[in-house]
Design a protein around this motif. Structure first.
Motif, PDB file in Angstrom:
ATOM      1  N   PRO A   1       0.829  -1.211   0.000  1.00 18.32           N
ATOM      2  CA  PRO A   1       0.000   0.000   0.000  1.00 18.32           C
ATOM      3  C   PRO A   1       0.861   1.257   0.000  1.00 18.32           C
ATOM      4  O   PRO A   1       2.048   1.229   0.343  1.00 18.32           O
ATOM      5  CB  PRO A   1      -0.799  -0.123   1.305  1.00 18.32           C
ATOM      6  CG  PRO A   1      -0.679  -1.544   1.723  1.00 18.32           C
ATOM      7  CD  PRO A   1       0.650  -2.003   1.225  1.00 18.32           C
TER       8      PRO A   1
ATOM      9  N   GLN B   1      -4.044   5.789   4.960  1.00 14.04           N
ATOM     10  CA  GLN B   1      -5.278   5.032   5.136  1.00 14.04           C
ATOM     11  C   GLN B   1      -6.500   5.889   4.825  1.00 14.04           C
ATOM     12  O   GLN B   1      -6.530   7.086   5.142  1.00 14.04           O
ATOM     13  CB  GLN B   1      -5.387   4.506   6.571  1.00 14.04           C
ATOM     14  CG  GLN B   1      -4.369   3.423   6.918  1.00 14.04           C
ATOM     15  CD  GLN B   1      -4.596   2.878   8.320  1.00 14.04           C
ATOM     16  OE1 GLN B   1      -4.802   3.646   9.256  1.00 14.04           O
ATOM     17  NE2 GLN B   1      -4.564   1.556   8.454  1.00 14.04           N
TER      18      GLN B   1
ATOM     19  N   LYS C   1     -14.291  -0.602  -2.061  1.00 11.71           N
ATOM     20  CA  LYS C   1     -13.163  -0.838  -1.162  1.00 11.71           C
ATOM     21  C   LYS C   1     -12.144  -1.752  -1.820  1.00 11.71           C
ATOM     22  O   LYS C   1     -10.923  -1.503  -1.756  1.00 11.71           O
ATOM     23  CB  LYS C   1     -13.646  -1.462   0.143  1.00 11.71           C
ATOM     24  CG  LYS C   1     -12.498  -1.864   1.063  1.00 11.71           C
ATOM     25  CD  LYS C   1     -12.956  -2.632   2.289  1.00 11.71           C
ATOM     26  CE  LYS C   1     -11.756  -3.129   3.096  1.00 11.71           C
ATOM     27  NZ  LYS C   1     -12.160  -3.871   4.304  1.00 11.71           N
ATOM     28  N   SER C   2     -12.601  -2.799  -2.472  1.00  8.85           N
ATOM     29  CA  SER C   2     -11.688  -3.737  -3.124  1.00  8.85           C
ATOM     30  C   SER C   2     -10.873  -3.056  -4.215  1.00  8.85           C
ATOM     31  O   SER C   2      -9.670  -3.316  -4.368  1.00  8.85           O
ATOM     32  CB  SER C   2     -12.500  -4.895  -3.714  1.00  8.85           C
ATOM     33  OG  SER C   2     -11.671  -5.793  -4.413  1.00  8.85           O
TER      34      SER C   2
ATOM     35  N   GLN D   1      -8.263  -0.843  -2.537  1.00 10.60           N
ATOM     36  CA  GLN D   1      -7.199  -1.690  -1.976  1.00 10.60           C
ATOM     37  C   GLN D   1      -6.256  -2.168  -3.082  1.00 10.60           C
ATOM     38  O   GLN D   1      -5.028  -2.146  -2.922  1.00 10.60           O
ATOM     39  CB  GLN D   1      -7.819  -2.900  -1.279  1.00 10.60           C
ATOM     40  CG  GLN D   1      -8.640  -2.581  -0.039  1.00 10.60           C
ATOM     41  CD  GLN D   1      -7.785  -2.448   1.212  1.00 10.60           C
ATOM     42  OE1 GLN D   1      -8.179  -1.786   2.165  1.00 10.60           O
ATOM     43  NE2 GLN D   1      -6.640  -3.061   1.228  1.00 10.60           N
TER      44      GLN D   1
ATOM     45  N   ASP E   1      -5.054   1.703   1.199  1.00 11.23           N
ATOM     46  CA  ASP E   1      -5.581   0.922   2.317  1.00 11.23           C
ATOM     47  C   ASP E   1      -6.865   1.585   2.822  1.00 11.23           C
ATOM     48  O   ASP E   1      -6.864   2.757   3.201  1.00 11.23           O
ATOM     49  CB  ASP E   1      -4.539   0.853   3.431  1.00 11.23           C
ATOM     50  CG  ASP E   1      -4.928  -0.151   4.505  1.00 11.23           C
ATOM     51  OD1 ASP E   1      -5.777  -1.003   4.224  1.00 11.23           O
ATOM     52  OD2 ASP E   1      -4.382  -0.063   5.618  1.00 11.23           O
TER      53      ASP E   1
END
Length: 603
Positions: free
Chosen positions: A413, A424, A444-445, A448, A453
């Motif tokens: 990340p 984050q 979110k995926s 990521q 993150d």
């Protein structure tokens, strides 16, 4: 709000068609065919009871307050509280002429005269007069003289100079100190002043209350028991009586159970808050039902923290937006329900509104000039709004992230180069909105996978979700926003003109503050010429795309299903007015062989 001509009907009928059905008008149903097949002829009858099911709960008894401003409450009270105008099935305004007529009599200053029907009374017999209009204005104009914490400063009401009554209170003259184009949407869902003055503008009530929500419409609240609300004919209603004797509203715990209720006959009309494959499969397989799916007035969007002191600079917001595959979201989340839904392309209009003009298609590999600093973002192209890519542009996103001081090694990340700590993102989503709940994990995926993150947390309710973002406890908020013909709604969505988010009608959850944008939308809201207003709103929309305050995703589909034994049902996908038009619903029964019109017990 500016009225517009009706748009073409776009309903995609899933089972059969329904023509206009008036009281006692004959209609055919059942099966027809070759030799030996019987044709069943139905007729509408006066009286009878109809059951309506929905999955939206009711949240309060005054829909003009934050607690009561929910789809469930607005739907129920749409059949009860009077409004000078209602939004029809085409998503445009139509006058409630049984209640009042209105006229713009002067431009400088803007002056509106409402002429109330002298027969108009609340269901307790008290006349509906200018006093009710004055009360609605007083409690929503934000007058600093009034010390009540319930008082809000709502766009439109705050622009009024005076509300005065004459002709025994049947004539209401509204004079504005500042021109307000969307005046037709004011004084909707009028509440009885003589009751509210006793209980307060925002009384504690977890559901509608027949003692507070007096009727000025064709139905009144007969009883409330748990998740069941019965509407009965309002004996004080001065207009044409409703066809049905009563409508029982039942709140289902799930969309699947609502479909079962329709199949079993427990409800005659069903409106789920969200469309699911199971619901469509079940209702389209019912030989005695018909259903329709269309685009609703609700848009799912990703709001981004944008205050100067917040963690997301313009470059970071752009990078996040260029990481999300909006086309895949449409294909996976809603394409199966209504293939006509497109990637959203505007902050001002929702797809399906007459003025919505989608941008020209962009290639998934569209390149965007990379800003040389965090203050030089570049607007992309031209179109309906801005041709923002519908698919990710990873190289551009990476360049923007690196320009923001973030670095990463392949497979890891991003982290802050200056502090050596991970970067984050905290994203919340409205768990009460099924489309947000389904799209949240997908977004979110994608974040990521791009090295961002991200934590994902549910919040119950759109306003609560937005408030978490506004209070600085999240960077992103995935939530629905509901549109209407009232374009001045942008005054509350993306400006600080009404005050801090969550107060005085402000829904500026992103804490966006841009003086140029404020000038554009304020000027637009004062244009009585809709074409001039549209020009300013278009510029305002471009500004929002330039700053990437929020990322519009897609319009949410909506569905309505009903039994063939109910006639006169007209879906209203662009408003909460469905039950206002329920006065035209009628029970249909098989015609008797002697050609006499059957009647129902207890008419």
């Amino acid at each position: 709000m500016t009225g517009r001509g009706p748009r073409p009907r776009r309903w995609r009928w899933l089972v059969g068609t329904l023509g206009a059905l008036g009281l006692l008008a004959a209609a055919c149903g059942g099966s027809t065919g070759g030799s030996g097949t019987t044709t069943v002829t139905y007729v509408a009858v006066a009286g009878g009871a109809i059951s309506f099911g929905m999955t939206e709960g009711v949240s309060g008894c005054n829909p003009n307050t934050p607690e009561g401003d929910s789809p469930g409450t607005l739907t129920v009270l749409g059949a009860v509280l009077p409004s000078p105008y209602v939004v029809n099935s085409a998503g445009t305004l139509t006058g409630n002429l049984n209640f009042a007529t209105s006229e713009l009599v002067n431009l400088t200053p803007e002056t509106i005269v409402y002429t109330l029907n002298p027969k108009a009374v609340w269901s307790d017999g008290v006349p509906i007069t200018a006093t009710d209009f004055e009360y609605a204005w007083d409690l929503q104009k934000g007058d600093p003289v009034v010390s009540s914490p319930d008082v809000s400063s709502i766009a439109g009401y705050r622009d009024i100079e005076s509300v005065t009554g004459s002709n025994g209170g049947h004539t209401v003259t509204v004079k504005f100190k500042t021109t307000f184009a969307d005046w037709q949407m004011l004084f909707d869902n009028l509440v009885p002043a003589h009751v509210m003055e006793k209980v307060g503008w925002d009384p504690f009530c977890p559901t509608v209350n027949p003692a507070i929500d007096l009727s000025g419409g064709p139905f009144k609240i007969g009883s409330v028991s748990g998740q069941t609300i019965q509407l009965v004919r309002n004996p004080k209603w001065w207009g044409p009586p409703a066809n049905a004797r009563s409508i029982t509203i039942r709140v289902a715990p799930s969309t699947e159970e609502l479909a079962q209720w329709l199949a079993s006959g427990y409800v005659d009309v069903a409106q789920p808050a969200t469309v699911t494959p199971g619901f469509l499969t079940q209702v389209t397989g019912l030989p005695g039902a018909q259903s329709a799916v269309d685009i609703s007035e609700t848009l799912l969007q990703l709001n981004m923290a944008s205050s100067l002191s917040g963690p997301l600079s313009p470059d970071l917001r752009w990078a996040i937006a260029l990481t999300i595959n909006r086309q895949d979201l449409v294909n996976q989340q809603v394409g199966w329900a209504y293939p006509g839904i497109q990637v959203a392309d505007s902050h001002v209009y929702v797809q399906g509104q007459q003025a919505y003009k989608p941008s020209a298609p962009t290639s998934p590999t569209t390149t965007i000039p990379v800003p040389t600093s965090s203050t030089s973002t570049t607007v992309i192209g031209a179109g309906g709004s801005v041709n923002f890519p519908v698919a990710p542009v990873p190289q551009q996103a990476d360049a923007l992230l690196q320009a923001s001081g973030l670095i990463r090694t392949p497979g890891d990340p991003y982290f802050h180069s200056a502090f050596g700590v991970p970067f984050q993102l905290h994203m919340v989503y409205d768990a009460s909105d099924p489309w947000a709940a389904a799209a949240g994990p997908v977004i979110k995926s994608e974040l990521q996978a791009a090295g961002l993150d991200t934590t994902l947390l549910p919040v119950d309710g759109a306003s609560k979700t937005g408030q978490v973002l506004a209070d600085g406890f999240a960077d992103l908020a995935l939530m629905p926003v509901t549109f209407s013909p009232n374009l001045s709604q942008m005054l509350s969505w993306y400006t600080t003109l009404l005050g801090p988010a969550g107060k005085n009608g402000s829904q500026d959850w992103t804490n966006y503050s841009n003086h140029h944008f404020d000038q554009l939308v304020e000027t637009a809201s004062q244009q009585l010429n809709p074409d001039k207003a549209a020009g300013y709103y278009s510029q305002a929309d471009t500004q929002l795309w330039d700053d990437v305050v929020s990322l519009p995703l897609f319009a949410e589909p909506t569905a309505l299903a009903w039994s063939r034994t109910i006639g006169g049902v007209t879906p209203t996908p662009r408003s909460d007015s469905l039950l206002w038009f329920a006065q035209y619903w009628a029970v249909r029964v098989p015609e008797t062989t002697n050609n006499t019109t059957p009647t129902l017990p207890g008419q």
